[in-house]
Write a protein that holds these residues in place. Structure first.
Motif, PDB file in Angstrom:
ATOM      1  N   LEU A   1       0.849  -1.182   0.000  1.00  0.00           N
ATOM      2  CA  LEU A   1       0.000   0.000   0.000  1.00  0.00           C
ATOM      3  C   LEU A   1       0.889   1.237   0.000  1.00  0.00           C
ATOM      4  N   LYS A   2       0.655   2.114  -0.968  1.00  0.00           N
ATOM      5  CA  LYS A   2       1.435   3.338  -1.076  1.00  0.00           C
ATOM      6  C   LYS A   2       0.494   4.523  -1.239  1.00  0.00           C
ATOM      7  N   ARG A   3       1.050   5.705  -1.121  1.00  0.00           N
ATOM      8  CA  ARG A   3       0.255   6.899  -1.404  1.00  0.00           C
ATOM      9  C   ARG A   3       1.160   7.960  -2.021  1.00  0.00           C
ATOM     10  N   LYS A   4       0.582   8.671  -2.968  1.00  0.00           N
ATOM     11  CA  LYS A   4       1.275   9.774  -3.617  1.00  0.00           C
ATOM     12  C   LYS A   4       0.696  11.082  -3.084  1.00  0.00           C
ATOM     13  N   VAL A   5       1.566  12.017  -2.788  1.00  0.00           N
ATOM     14  CA  VAL A   5       1.145  13.299  -2.222  1.00  0.00           C
ATOM     15  C   VAL A   5       1.851  14.422  -2.962  1.00  0.00           C
ATOM     16  N   MET A   6       1.110  15.451  -3.324  1.00  0.00           N
ATOM     17  CA  MET A   6       1.712  16.669  -3.854  1.00  0.00           C
ATOM     18  C   MET A   6       1.040  17.869  -3.208  1.00  0.00           C
ATOM     19  N   ALA A   7       1.801  18.939  -3.055  1.00  0.00           N
ATOM     20  CA  ALA A   7       1.261  20.120  -2.373  1.00  0.00           C
ATOM     21  C   ALA A   7       1.955  21.377  -2.868  1.00  0.00           C
ATOM     22  N   ARG A   8       1.215  22.473  -2.808  1.00  0.00           N
ATOM     23  CA  ARG A   8       1.743  23.804  -3.102  1.00  0.00           C
ATOM     24  C   ARG A   8       1.565  24.652  -1.851  1.00  0.00           C
ATOM     25  N   ARG A   9       2.602  25.384  -1.477  1.00  0.00           N
ATOM     26  CA  ARG A   9       2.558  26.221  -0.283  1.00  0.00           C
ATOM     27  C   ARG A   9       2.819  27.674  -0.677  1.00  0.00           C
ATOM     28  N   TYR A  10       1.935  28.549  -0.240  1.00  0.00           N
ATOM     29  CA  TYR A  10       2.064  29.983  -0.503  1.00  0.00           C
ATOM     30  C   TYR A  10       2.295  30.732   0.803  1.00  0.00           C
ATOM     31  N   LYS A  11       3.189  31.704   0.738  1.00  0.00           N
ATOM     32  CA  LYS A  11       3.478  32.532   1.904  1.00  0.00           C
ATOM     33  C   LYS A  11       3.596  33.974   1.444  1.00  0.00           C
ATOM     34  N   ARG A  12       2.977  34.883   2.191  1.00  0.00           N
ATOM     35  CA  ARG A  12       2.939  36.305   1.824  1.00  0.00           C
ATOM     36  C   ARG A  12       2.373  36.498   0.420  1.00  0.00           C
ATOM     37  N   GLY A  13       1.435  35.655   0.064  1.00  0.00           N
ATOM     38  CA  GLY A  13       0.754  35.783  -1.210  1.00  0.00           C
ATOM     39  C   GLY A  13       1.517  35.258  -2.401  1.00  0.00           C
ATOM     40  N   ARG A  14       2.685  34.622  -2.171  1.00  0.00           N
ATOM     41  CA  ARG A  14       3.503  34.164  -3.282  1.00  0.00           C
ATOM     42  C   ARG A  14       3.890  32.712  -3.079  1.00  0.00           C
ATOM     43  N   LEU A  15       4.093  32.013  -4.185  1.00  0.00           N
ATOM     44  CA  LEU A  15       4.462  30.606  -4.120  1.00  0.00           C
ATOM     45  C   LEU A  15       5.786  30.441  -3.399  1.00  0.00           C
ATOM     46  N   ALA A  16       5.800  29.570  -2.371  1.00  0.00           N
ATOM     47  CA  ALA A  16       7.012  29.329  -1.589  1.00  0.00           C
ATOM     48  C   ALA A  16       7.647  27.994  -1.936  1.00  0.00           C
ATOM     49  N   SER A  17       6.825  26.957  -2.099  1.00  0.00           N
ATOM     50  CA  SER A  17       7.384  25.641  -2.401  1.00  0.00           C
ATOM     51  C   SER A  17       6.308  24.741  -2.974  1.00  0.00           C
ATOM     52  N   CYS A  18       6.777  23.664  -3.573  1.00  0.00           N
ATOM     53  CA  CYS A  18       5.889  22.644  -4.111  1.00  0.00           C
ATOM     54  C   CYS A  18       6.617  21.317  -3.996  1.00  0.00           C
ATOM     55  N   TYR A  19       5.922  20.284  -3.521  1.00  0.00           N
ATOM     56  CA  TYR A  19       6.607  19.001  -3.416  1.00  0.00           C
ATOM     57  C   TYR A  19       5.758  17.865  -3.964  1.00  0.00           C
ATOM     58  N   PHE A  20       6.469  16.828  -4.417  1.00  0.00           N
ATOM     59  CA  PHE A  20       5.883  15.571  -4.870  1.00  0.00           C
ATOM     60  C   PHE A  20       6.573  14.464  -4.079  1.00  0.00           C
ATOM     61  N   VAL A  21       5.821  13.564  -3.516  1.00  0.00           N
ATOM     62  CA  VAL A  21       6.443  12.476  -2.767  1.00  0.00           C
ATOM     63  C   VAL A  21       5.578  11.229  -2.860  1.00  0.00           C
ATOM     64  N   THR A  22       6.239  10.077  -2.945  1.00  0.00           N
ATOM     65  CA  THR A  22       5.572   8.789  -2.849  1.00  0.00           C
ATOM     66  C   THR A  22       5.967   8.154  -1.525  1.00  0.00           C
ATOM     67  N   GLU A  23       4.985   7.739  -0.747  1.00  0.00           N
ATOM     68  CA  GLU A  23       5.239   7.165   0.575  1.00  0.00           C
ATOM     69  C   GLU A  23       4.761   5.718   0.613  1.00  0.00           C
ATOM     70  N   ARG A  24       5.378   4.940   1.468  1.00  0.00           N
ATOM     71  CA  ARG A  24       4.923   3.577   1.690  1.00  0.00           C
ATOM     72  C   ARG A  24       4.677   3.368   3.175  1.00  0.00           C
ATOM     73  N   GLN A  25       3.805   2.441   3.472  1.00  0.00           N
ATOM     74  CA  GLN A  25       3.462   2.164   4.855  1.00  0.00           C
ATOM     75  C   GLN A  25       4.464   1.179   5.449  1.00  0.00           C
ATOM     76  N   LEU A  26       4.986   1.502   6.628  1.00  0.00           N
ATOM     77  CA  LEU A  26       5.958   0.644   7.295  1.00  0.00           C
ATOM     78  C   LEU A  26       5.273  -0.578   7.898  1.00  0.00           C
ATOM     79  N   SER A  27       5.983  -1.691   7.866  1.00  0.00           N
ATOM     80  CA  SER A  27       5.511  -2.889   8.557  1.00  0.00           C
ATOM     81  C   SER A  27       5.774  -2.749  10.048  1.00  0.00           C
ATOM     82  N   GLN A  28       5.189  -3.602  10.863  1.00  0.00           N
ATOM     83  CA  GLN A  28       5.400  -3.548  12.296  1.00  0.00           C
ATOM     84  C   GLN A  28       6.875  -3.775  12.633  1.00  0.00           C
TER      85      GLN A  28
END
Length: 484
Positions: free
Chosen positions: A440-467
């Motif tokens: 099971l995995k999940r893909k996440v992307m996000a845009r972050r704005y600060k002071r009305g302007r684009l600050a960062s953007c990220y793309f990441v693929t995550e996996r769930q850890l086993s016990q």
């Protein structure tokens, strides 16, 4: 987590307190702008981004004809039925509403900006087909055509080049300042899908087999940004879809499930398990990096909650001193208003006005110079800011009420986190199942704005850890703590 918190613009967000380790520092070679007026001159963009081969592979992942389904959802995640003017009488007679459209999309290279292939983007021309019933099925009459998705990831500015080589992208404005009376902003996020039969080495010759587009609209309400609606479009490339349809002996439009009826994430499921990034990239604007505070080896603990108000006040003071507006009336002006007949005060007022205008012009020039210096990106690989936590912010929120988190079909979610009109985080996530390892995995992307302007953007693929992996990580952290 608050949007107003002063933090590294590329780090994962988490409200969980983490224990001190000697590996928690982000290995990003930047210089602080605080206390150093020349710090901005030390920041240099990654001028090689995007490389020509990456841009070419990105475009090739999309160019072609796509078949899919589209459904639109409101701010609470409820599906919005299509307008009754598009519903056949056969459905109306039985009181049946239609929640989705069949769509055909032609994606081409958009060179309308006229700056050559380096500035080229994508253009999605999407045809929405009338719902069909009975003997009408198969007519594929056109309801309307949408051509608003043009210039995607195109232009000469690096701030528009938020994409990956596999075709995933995050498209949106570089500022939060909307024009005219329109009180909304539009974004488009796209996750590409690669099934078990797709050979990554053939990416330069073949498009991605599938893609999942989210066309997001946010609006300003009570001085912060909130979700207005989101359209989800699930598509398959026709070159890959036809063989698949023949294998299942179905119409091509019946091969995959519509976003209107697809499964959703359960409210409690999104917060279950420990997740870690396994790949990804972050794009950070130079303007955001200039605000990163200088490293302090004596302050490794995650205690910024305790100092948040003080940090915000210091930041506001800095902004006011360096970039804020000059006071419109000085003391000489106020004194002359009380005694307009005083000639000495009048002369002092005029001299003060000339000086204030000169100071305002000097600051405007300085602001323009800094803006030019900070127009660029630093591309940070995910391992450079690796941490013992997930990058996704959504699991920190409960669902329902006025929560900024909305769970959507296709096991996806959207989070609009905003504290004011000039700060917002727009996060989109999608759960996937690895067809080879059944992980099971999940893909996440996000845009972050600060002071009305684009600050960062990220793309990441995550996996769930086993016990077992969780227990091993806990032992490692305990050993690192014991080393001090």
């Amino acid at each position: 987590m608050s949007c107003t918190r002063t933090s590294y613009p590329f780090l994962p967000h988490s409200t969980t307190k983490r224990r001190k380790t000697n590996k928690s520092k982000a290995a990003v070679p930047v210089h602080s702008s605080k206390g150093d007026e020349n710090a901005t001159n030390k920041l240099r963009p990654d001028t090689e981004w995007p490389p020509n081969d990456v841009s070419s592979d990105f475009r090739k992942a999309h160019v072609g004809t796509w078949t899919g389904k589209s459904a639109t959802f409101d701010s609470r995640g409820h599906v919005i039925p299509i307008h009754e003017k598009f519903v056949p009488d056969a459905f109306k007679d039985f009181g049946v509403s239609i929640d989705d459209f069949d769509v055909k999309t032609v994606t081409s290279v958009d060179v309308s900006i006229g700056k050559g292939i380096d500035a080229a983007g994508l253009m999605h021309t999407t045809t929405y087909l009338y719902p069909e019933s009975g003997c009408e099925y198969g007519k594929k009459d056109v309801a309307f055509v949408d051509e608003t998705s043009k210039g995607v990831c195109g232009g000469t500015s690096q701030l528009k080049k938020m994409f990956l080589v596999d075709g995933s992208y995050s498209e949106g404005p570089t500022t939060l300042f909307h024009e005219g009376d329109e009180n909304c902003l539009r974004f488009e996020f796209c996750f590409t899908r690669e099934d078990v039969n797709f050979d990554v080495s053939e990416r330069r010759r073949r498009p991605s087999p599938g893609r999942f587009r989210a066309r997001i609209q946010i609006e300003s309400s009570n001085r912060k940004w909130v979700l207005c609606n989101v359209e989800l479009i699930e598509e398959r490339n026709d070159s890959m879809l036809s063989p698949l349809a023949r294998a299942y002996e179905r119409d091509t439009r019946e091969v995959f499930e519509s976003p209107a009826t697809a499964v959703r994430i359960e409210g409690d499921t999104i917060g279950i398990g420990e997740w870690r990034p396994e790949s990804g990239v972050t794009f950070v604007t130079l303007e955001a990096l200039a605000d990163v505070p200088k490293d302090n080896d004596d302050d490794d603990y995650d205690d910024d909650d305790d100092n948040e108000d003080e940090t915000i006040l210091d930041e506001d003071k800095k902004n006011s001193e360096e970039y804020g507006e000059i006071e419109k009336e000085g003391p000489a002006m106020r004194a002359w208003r009380r005694k307009p007949e005083d000639e000495v005060l009048r002369l002092a007022m005029e001299a003060e006005k000339i000086e204030m205008n000169s100071e305002r012009a000097r600051r405007d020039a300085k602001r323009s110079s800094v803006d030019n210096i900070l127009d660029g990106l630093v591309v940070v690989p995910w391992w450079a800011v690796k941490s013992d936590s997930s990058w996704a912010s959504a699991p920190e929120y409960a669902v329902g009420g006025n929560s900024p988190l909305v769970l959507l079909p296709k096991r996806s979610w959207i989070l609009i986190e905003s504290a004011s009109n000039d700060e917002v985080i727009i996060e989109m996530g999608l759960y996937t199942q690895d067809s080879v390892k059944s992980e099971l995995k999940r893909k996440v992307m996000a845009r972050r704005y600060k002071r009305g302007r684009l600050a960062s953007c990220y793309f990441v693929t995550e996996r769930q850890l086993s016990q077992e992996e969780i227990e091993e990580e806990e032992r490692r952290i305990d050993e690192e703590i014991g080393a001090f």
